[in-house]
Design a protein around this motif. Structure first.
Motif, PDB file in Angstrom:
ATOM      1  N   ASP A 255       9.167  -7.372  35.230  1.00  0.00           N
ATOM      2  CA  ASP A 255      10.219  -6.427  35.639  1.00  0.00           C
ATOM      3  C   ASP A 255      11.209  -7.084  36.599  1.00  0.00           C
ATOM      4  O   ASP A 255      12.404  -6.765  36.593  1.00  0.00           O
ATOM      5  CB  ASP A 255       9.596  -5.193  36.296  1.00  0.00           C
ATOM      6  CG  ASP A 255       8.760  -4.384  35.320  1.00  0.00           C
ATOM      7  OD1 ASP A 255       9.158  -4.288  34.148  1.00  0.00           O
ATOM      8  OD2 ASP A 255       7.714  -3.847  35.745  1.00  0.00           O
ATOM      9  N   VAL A 294      14.105  -5.539  28.647  1.00  0.00           N
ATOM     10  CA  VAL A 294      12.900  -4.758  28.360  1.00  0.00           C
ATOM     11  C   VAL A 294      11.997  -4.766  29.596  1.00  0.00           C
ATOM     12  O   VAL A 294      11.660  -5.834  30.124  1.00  0.00           O
ATOM     13  CB  VAL A 294      12.138  -5.334  27.155  1.00  0.00           C
ATOM     14  CG1 VAL A 294      10.899  -4.489  26.863  1.00  0.00           C
ATOM     15  CG2 VAL A 294      13.048  -5.397  25.932  1.00  0.00           C
ATOM     16  N   SER A 296       8.418  -3.142  31.755  1.00  0.00           N
ATOM     17  CA  SER A 296       6.991  -3.013  31.464  1.00  0.00           C
ATOM     18  C   SER A 296       6.554  -1.555  31.330  1.00  0.00           C
ATOM     19  O   SER A 296       7.342  -0.619  31.529  1.00  0.00           O
ATOM     20  CB  SER A 296       6.178  -3.673  32.574  1.00  0.00           C
ATOM     21  OG  SER A 296       6.226  -2.874  33.753  1.00  0.00           O
ATOM     22  N   ALA A 297       5.253  -1.402  31.060  1.00  0.00           N
ATOM     23  CA  ALA A 297       4.672  -0.062  30.958  1.00  0.00           C
ATOM     24  C   ALA A 297       4.763   0.689  32.270  1.00  0.00           C
ATOM     25  O   ALA A 297       4.741   1.927  32.283  1.00  0.00           O
ATOM     26  CB  ALA A 297       3.214  -0.170  30.511  1.00  0.00           C
ATOM     27  N   ASN A 300       7.485   2.713  31.733  1.00  0.00           N
ATOM     28  CA  ASN A 300       7.429   3.351  30.406  1.00  0.00           C
ATOM     29  C   ASN A 300       8.126   2.508  29.331  1.00  0.00           C
ATOM     30  O   ASN A 300       8.710   3.041  28.388  1.00  0.00           O
ATOM     31  CB  ASN A 300       8.052   4.759  30.450  1.00  0.00           C
ATOM     32  CG  ASN A 300       7.282   5.694  31.350  1.00  0.00           C
ATOM     33  OD1 ASN A 300       6.045   5.707  31.336  1.00  0.00           O
ATOM     34  ND2 ASN A 300       7.990   6.473  32.153  1.00  0.00           N
ATOM     35  N   ASN A 301       8.031   1.188  29.485  1.00  0.00           N
ATOM     36  CA  ASN A 301       8.602   0.258  28.501  1.00  0.00           C
ATOM     37  C   ASN A 301      10.088   0.532  28.238  1.00  0.00           C
ATOM     38  O   ASN A 301      10.582   0.385  27.111  1.00  0.00           O
ATOM     39  CB  ASN A 301       7.811   0.325  27.188  1.00  0.00           C
ATOM     40  CG  ASN A 301       6.343  -0.017  27.390  1.00  0.00           C
ATOM     41  OD1 ASN A 301       6.006  -1.054  27.956  1.00  0.00           O
ATOM     42  ND2 ASN A 301       5.462   0.888  26.954  1.00  0.00           N
TER      43      ASN A 301
END
Length: 584
Positions: A255, A294, A296-297, A300-301
């Motif tokens: 991120d 993009v 990370s999870a 929430n991606n």
């Protein structure tokens, strides 16, 4: 740790234990700075009071506490204004009321400047041939800032301005161009109680920040992760415990890299003539990475669509960060900033009760009010938790609080003949704060001053054998022969101070009212008796009453002035050397 524990710890730091006082006097310079500081964070339950409104007594005790935490020293004039309020809520509203913009800007003080002495340099170019006035403008900026602190209105604005410089950190010396640092300070001062998300957006594009954290060098061919990291770790969401390599609970190393790509293309701005404009940053699409970013999870991606609109991508990233929640649904950004505000205004230990009863409700207030600071901070300052006695006198004053507080509480005049000497006097005080560990505009690193974040020591880092000696030397000078600067002499007038008390003819009033004014904790009966004996050694009360009346009857008589003044100086000197005077 309650306020008595804090007092006992500072008393030990200042006086030593009964077993080591002699040793301390002999080897003081060898004592480690952390000798008397916390070795672990106190875990004792302090209070169950929460964010519910305070409904208790509204006396001088509560009034002084509110002013100590929201201004730099409760001056007599500000205390009189607060006394006119009927409730704590009304007093807090007064402190949080919108203030007009500062009417002045930092001024030139040297004839070598490209603008006349007494006029502002904030929109002036530098000389490139004969003289580069960067250092003069740096000192002018810091002097001006200290002057604003000393002459603050009845408002939380100056306390919050310093807070935000400890949150969205830059360093004037690293930025290099004081014009950018002035605009940075103006930005923070305008928005002290504004929208936190808007502040994050504005500070990202601020010239001083773009220089300090390399944003102006962040380009698509070489993304710089510096600001993208600190935006998340220190400015908005917080790091959280590391749960796996490169995964910090709230965000990941991936991120940080994605944020750096989002932020490519922002640059500091200068007009064609070399002056600094507002805003101080701009977006250069030719330096921007136009690919999709993009996350990370933890986010929430989320995918931020690339393009040539830097503001759109920045807005999308901030929306993503500010939308993140903990598993219980509470805003992560809200919790992070609530904890920082709590540590600045209430106490450094956030125990389970404070977390549940203060931090979480504050976080919810922030998120439900679109991250406007005012509602949450207002609730905190009006709360039963804020006014709980355990939260009174549990701070150690920062150097700025200590120095500005003395000047303001004793109404020490700083009236000088011209702009240069005025700024020189302010700068002398700023340099004293520097020598005690707090140089305004120069936090030691991007995390700010250690006293506001370093576990477990926190505020106790302000006091060591070196800084304590400097504090005592300054207070002794101010109540003694005066502190001389290139701008003039600063000196406490003890007679003028005592005349502001309710009954200067009564030694009991003098001791008790002065103690309430100077101390954040109530002295014991033995301490009061000792102080009174310092003022009136072994003599009955009427001796002071008679001596004061004699002075009033002949107020120009040097002998009578000296007799009164000498006793008051002895009292005030002792009080300013007591551990209680270091607390807020």
């Amino acid at each position: 740790m309650n306020r008595r524990d804090s007092l006992a710890r500072i008393a030990t730091a200042i006086l030593g234990s009964e077993d080591d006082v002699g040793v301390q006097q002999a080897t003081e310079q060898e004592i480690p700075a952390s000798r008397f500081a916390n070795r672990s964070t106190p875990v004792v339950t302090r209070t169950t009071a929460g964010l519910e409104p305070y409904t208790g007594e509204w006396t001088a005790t509560e009034m002084y506490h509110l002013l100590r935490r929201t201004t730099f020293g409760p001056s007599k004039a500000h205390m009189d204004a607060i006394k006119a309020t009927t409730t704590p809520g009304a007093a807090v509203d007064m402190l949080l009321a919108a203030q007009p913009e500062e009417p002045t800007q930092p001024l030139a003080t040297d004839s070598r400047e490209l603008v006349p002495v007494g006029s502002t340099w904030v929109n002036s170019v530098y000389s490139t041939t004969t003289f580069n006035p960067v250092s003069l403008r740096v000192t002018s900026l810091k002097s001006w800032w200290l002057g604003l602190i000393l002459n603050q209105s009845l408002s939380i604005r100056e306390k919050l301005t310093l807070y935000w410089t400890d949150h969205f950190v830059t360093q004037i010396s690293t930025v290099g161009d004081p014009r950018y640092s002035y605009q940075y300070l103006a930005l923070l001062r305008r928005n002290v109680l504004g929208n936190f998300k808007d502040m994050a957006n504005a500070i990202t594009q601020d010239g001083a920040m773009l220089i300090y954290l390399n944003g102006t060098n962040n380009v698509k061919t070489g993304p710089d992760e510096n600001y993208g990291r600190e935006l998340q770790e220190l400015f908005t969401i917080g790091k959280g415990p590391e749960v796996a390599p490169g995964d910090y609970t709230n965000y990941t190393e991936a991120d940080v890299k994605a944020a750096a790509h989002v932020l490519t293309g922002w640059r500091k701005f200068q007009n064609a003539n070399g002056t600094v404009g507002v805003p101080t940053g701009y977006f250069d699409a030719t330096r921007h990475d136009t690919t999709n970013k993009v996350f990370s999870a933890d986010y929430n991606n989320t995918v931020i669509t690339g393009g040539t609109d830097g503001q759109a991508e920045l807005t999308a990233m901030l929306n993503m960060i500010f939308a993140a929640t903990d598993p219980d649904g509470v805003s992560r950004v809200g919790r992070f900033i609530s904890r920082k505000l709590y540590r600045w205004f209430v106490y450094y230990v956030i125990d389970a009760n404070a977390e549940a009863n203060v931090i979480t409700p504050m976080a919810n207030l922030l998120s439900s009010n679109n991250f406007n600071i005012l509602p949450a901070l207002s609730a905190l300052l009006k709360s039963a938790h804020f006014f709980d006695p355990v939260n009174m006198g549990c701070f150690i004053k920062s150097p700025i609080d200590f120095i500005a507080g003395m000047v303001r509480q004793f109404n020490i005049p700083i009236t000088t003949a011209n702009v240069a000497s005025q700024y020189a006097a302010w700068l002398a005080l700023e340099n004293l704060a520097l020598s005690m560990g707090q140089d305004i505009g120069e936090p030691p690193n991007v995390a700010g001053w250690q006293a506001y974040y370093q576990n477990p020591e926190y505020y106790e880092l302000w006091i060591n054998s070196d800084t304590l000696t400097k504090r005592r030397n300054l207070s002794d000078a101010l109540i003694g022969n005066g502190y001389t600067t290139s701008g003039g002499k600063l000196q406490i007038d003890p007679i003028a101070f005592v005349k502001t008390l309710s009954d200067p003819t009564d030694p009991n009033v003098i001791v008790n009212e002065t103690a309430q004014y100077l101390f954040a904790v109530t002295p014991t009966a033995n301490q009061v008796a000792f102080l009174k004996d310092t003022l009136l050694p072994g003599l009955p009360d009427y001796e002071w009453t008679t001596e004061w009346a004699a002075y009033l009857g002949d107020p120009t008589n040097a002998a009578k002035i000296s007799a009164i003044s000498g006793k008051l100086k002895a009292l005030l000197a002792l009080m300013m050397e007591m551990p209680e005077f270091q607390l807020s």
